[in-house]
Design a protein around this motif. Structure first.
Motif, mmCIF file in Angstrom:
data_model
loop_
_atom_site.group_PDB
_atom_site.id
_atom_site.type_symbol
_atom_site.label_atom_id
_atom_site.label_comp_id
_atom_site.label_asym_id
_atom_site.label_seq_id
_atom_site.Cartn_x
_atom_site.Cartn_y
_atom_site.Cartn_z
ATOM 1 N N GLY A 73 3.570 24.261 -14.339
ATOM 2 C CA GLY A 73 2.215 23.751 -14.450
ATOM 3 C C GLY A 73 2.176 22.250 -14.266
ATOM 4 O O GLY A 73 3.168 21.537 -14.492
ATOM 5 N N LEU A 74 1.001 21.749 -13.880
ATOM 6 C CA LEU A 74 0.857 20.336 -13.543
ATOM 7 C C LEU A 74 1.145 19.433 -14.736
ATOM 8 O O LEU A 74 1.789 18.385 -14.593
ATOM 9 C CB LEU A 74 -0.554 20.081 -13.009
ATOM 10 N N ALA A 75 0.680 19.813 -15.925
ATOM 11 C CA ALA A 75 0.898 18.965 -17.095
ATOM 12 C C ALA A 75 2.382 18.786 -17.374
ATOM 13 O O ALA A 75 2.877 17.658 -17.556
ATOM 14 C CB ALA A 75 0.188 19.560 -18.311
ATOM 15 N N ARG A 78 4.144 16.689 -14.633
ATOM 16 C CA ARG A 78 3.903 15.254 -14.793
ATOM 17 C C ARG A 78 4.726 14.690 -15.940
ATOM 18 O O ARG A 78 5.249 13.568 -15.854
ATOM 19 C CB ARG A 78 2.416 14.995 -15.022
ATOM 20 N N ASN A 79 4.847 15.429 -17.019
ATOM 21 C CA ASN A 79 5.664 14.957 -18.138
ATOM 22 C C ASN A 79 7.128 14.822 -17.738
ATOM 23 O O ASN A 79 7.826 13.904 -18.204
ATOM 24 C CB ASN A 79 5.524 15.902 -19.330
ATOM 25 N N GLN A 80 7.619 15.727 -16.902
ATOM 26 C CA GLN A 80 8.979 15.573 -16.384
ATOM 27 C C GLN A 80 9.119 14.253 -15.638
ATOM 28 O O GLN A 80 10.139 13.559 -15.764
ATOM 29 C CB GLN A 80 9.318 16.735 -15.445
ATOM 30 N N PRO A 183 -0.821 17.311 -22.406
ATOM 31 C CA PRO A 183 -0.559 18.483 -23.255
ATOM 32 C C PRO A 183 0.292 19.487 -22.477
ATOM 33 O O PRO A 183 -0.123 19.964 -21.427
ATOM 34 C CB PRO A 183 -1.958 19.052 -23.541
ATOM 35 N N PRO A 184 1.478 19.810 -22.952
ATOM 36 C CA PRO A 184 2.380 20.662 -22.151
ATOM 37 C C PRO A 184 1.838 22.068 -22.000
ATOM 38 O O PRO A 184 1.177 22.613 -22.875
ATOM 39 C CB PRO A 184 3.684 20.646 -22.958
ATOM 40 N N GLU A 236 -8.776 25.718 -23.990
ATOM 41 C CA GLU A 236 -7.821 25.058 -24.878
ATOM 42 C C GLU A 236 -7.879 23.545 -24.691
ATOM 43 O O GLU A 236 -7.823 22.777 -25.664
ATOM 44 C CB GLU A 236 -6.406 25.560 -24.594
ATOM 45 N N ALA A 237 -8.010 23.091 -23.452
ATOM 46 C CA ALA A 237 -8.095 21.648 -23.193
ATOM 47 C C ALA A 237 -9.308 21.040 -23.882
ATOM 48 O O ALA A 237 -9.216 19.970 -24.502
ATOM 49 C CB ALA A 237 -8.149 21.387 -21.691
#
Length: 326
Positions: A73-75, A78-80, A183-184, A236-237
């Protein structure tokens, strides 16, 4: 080797038809290629996205290509990328968009001169051969302001309604303060709680002029076009957005804006759900009911009074089932 000025975080999935253009424009951002670090994340692609990333990575002195065998997923992608930032500033870029020459050099210069936490920009949407300028909804340009000052009014577009992660540049101190992450696990609407947290907790920002980012619309397979289970994450977001506003020291001021956003987007997704398969449509409506059930009744009543008639009609049944009087 010296520290790069900007780290570009570029996650993509099955972006083979477009990502070559995206990556080529990164070669035109600085006179010295050492000023840019590329962190590219192949999020489970089944086409040649990863090979194209690797090809261009060889053209940058500082580059990493991360491969996820299955999509996270995109979130999460991006965190990676955020975990690998080396530059003093960083930005995000999607695999089907591209940059005009020297955009990042201009943004790095403006961020340094204004000495703020982050800068935001307008962008250009590209639909076929048509290009349209979309302005960031903030009246002052090249002026440093508290991000909290750009959240209200509740029922007009403001900077928290302009959540595009790629429309700006961010100082590394946001990463160090824990404000840069997403948010992961969210596959869509991950930028909604992200932009709210930035505007509630960062110290300073500015909207600046710069060479354009061009945002390609109508791409088959993009999250704005799909009607599958990934769209369910919006509920959820928005629950996270409302929780952020409720916990804030100025909750009384900002909660009406969060509720307005939750109701407006719920109306939008109820209409979109008509294109979904029956099981996904039923789950979408169930999640929207749960989202609305968790909203504070006084704020819901006040917002519903100001909604336009079409939105009220779309929401009426779901509001009743969630325990609210429309």
């Amino acid at each position: 080797m010296r520290t790069p000025l900007v780290t570009v975080i570029l996650p993509a999935k099955d972006a083979g038809p477009y990502i070559g253009t995206t990556l080529e424009t990164l070669t035109r951002q600085f006179d010295d290629p050492h000023d840019l670090q590329l962190v590219a994340i192949d999020d489970g692609s089944r086409d040649d996205t990863r090979a194209l990333m690797q090809h261009y990575a060889d053209r940058f002195p500082r580059a990493r290509v991360v491969h996820n065998p299955t999509p996270r997923g995109l979130a999460s992608a991006r965190n990676q990328g955020l975990a690998l930032v080396e530059g003093g500033t960083f930005c995000f870029l999607d695999g089907d968009d591209w940059l005009q020459p020297r955009r990042l050099a201009v943004l790095a210069s403006r961020l340094r001169a204004l000495r703020c936490d982050f800068v935001r920009t307008d962008h250009v949407t590209v639909t076929g051969t048509r290009r349209t300028l979309v302005r960031a909804p903030f009246p002052w340009r090249e002026t440093v302001a508290p991000p909290r000052s750009a959240i209200l009014p509740a029922d007009e577009p403001t900077m928290v309604d302009y959540p595009y992660a790629w429309a700006g540049l961010f100082h590394r101190r946001l990463l160090d303060r824990g404000l840069a992450g997403f948010p992961p696990g969210l596959f869509t609407a991950e930028d909604r709680p992200w932009i709210w947290r930035l505007h509630l907790e960062a110290s300073s920002f500015a909207v600046v002029d710069a060479p354009a980012l061009l945002y390609r619309r109508g791409v088959a397979g993009s999250l704005t076009q799909i009607a599958d289970r990934r769209q369910l994450d919006f509920a959820e977001a928005l629950s996270q957005v409302v929780a952020l506003a409720q916990r804030d020291r100025d909750a009384e001021r900002f909660l009406p804006k969060a509720v307005w956003t939750a109701l407006a987007l719920s109306s939008h997704h109820l209409v979109r759900s008509r294109r979904m398969s029956p099981p996904v449509r039923a789950e979408m409506r169930s999640r929207i009911r749960e989202l609305l059930r968790g909203l504070p009744a006084p704020e819901v009543a006040a917002v519903v009074e100001r909604l336009d008639a079409p939105r009220r009609r779309v929401l009426a049944r779901t509001l009743r089932r969630a325990g609210h009087t429309p």
